[in-house]
Design a protein around this motif. Structure first.
Motif: not given
Length: 236
Positions: A25-50
């Motif tokens: 099973h996948r195990r997300y580290t604290e570093r992974d979680l921080r990247r996820l927060y950044r992904v979600r924050a930028l997605r909320a600004l309307g940026l594409s995944l690319e």
């Protein structure tokens, strides 16, 4: 976050779990979680995944690149907001024309939409904005008063035409002066106003049947009146 979304992020290389459990099973580290927060924050600004991938993989620590990206995104959002504003104004106008809670008559609704399409063909976006500004400046009561005055001018003009009064007659020239003065309240000042007037004349010449069909007077009578007014206008 759903499991499906996390798997999708993994598939496109946007976010991968750094560790795995003995069971796979996948195990997300604290570093992974921080990247996820950044992904979600930028997605909320309307940026594409690319775009987000580009930011996080290359420009996350480059303030200038981030500023350019956010500036471009703000510009896109401003354009979208203008479009939404135009659509809101259009729908409000349709609802006002409905006149009651039962909604507009289907034929009337489609005619209105067709005329909107014609209107947008002959006037630029900037010209439409200027015309809307003048209309807003007049206010609801001012617009209604202008409509009432214009209806009176139409009736007066039709009487002159049907009575055989020449376009060179002072009565015809006085009518066209009042007609143009009333119309002038809906057009911008100066050269911009001359351009919108010219666009309005072209629109009428090319679409007199469609536009005239939405008025309470027969199309033929209105076409004759417009031609009469132009003759009076040329007569000075």
């Amino acid at each position: 976050m759903t499991v499906r979304a996390l798997h999708h992020y993994d598939e496109i290389g946007l976010l991968s779990a750094s560790e795995r459990t003995p069971a796979g099973h996948r195990r997300y580290t604290e570093r992974d979680l921080r990247r996820l927060y950044r992904v979600r924050a930028l997605r909320a600004l309307g940026l594409s995944l690319e775009e987000i991938a580009g930011v996080l993989d290359g420009a996350a620590d480059d303030p200038e690149s981030m500023r350019e990206l956010l500036t471009a995104q703000l510009r896109r959002l401003d354009e979208h907001a203008e479009l939404i504003g135009m659509l809101r104004r259009r729908i409000r106008g349709l609802l006002r024309q409905a006149g009651d809670s039962s909604g507009p008559d289907p034929d009337r609704l489609m005619t209105t939409l067709e005329l909107m399409s014609v209107f947008e063909t002959y006037f630029t976006e900037e010209q439409r904005e200027r015309l809307a500004e003048r209309r807003n400046a007049l206010g609801g009561e001012g617009v209604e008063a202008a409509k009432h005055e214009w209806a009176g001018l139409v009736e007066e003009g039709l009487r002159l035409v049907e009575s055989g009064v020449p376009a060179e007659d002072e009565r015809a020239r006085d009518l066209v002066r009042r007609w143009d003065a009333l119309a002038g309240g809906f057009h911008p000042d100066g050269a911009d106003g001359e351009r919108t007037r010219a666009a309005a004349r072209r629109m009428w010449q090319d679409n007199s049947a469609e536009i005239g069909g939405s008025l309470p007077w027969p199309v033929e009578r209105m076409a004759g009146l417009v031609a009469y007014l132009e003759q009076a206008r040329q007569a000075g």
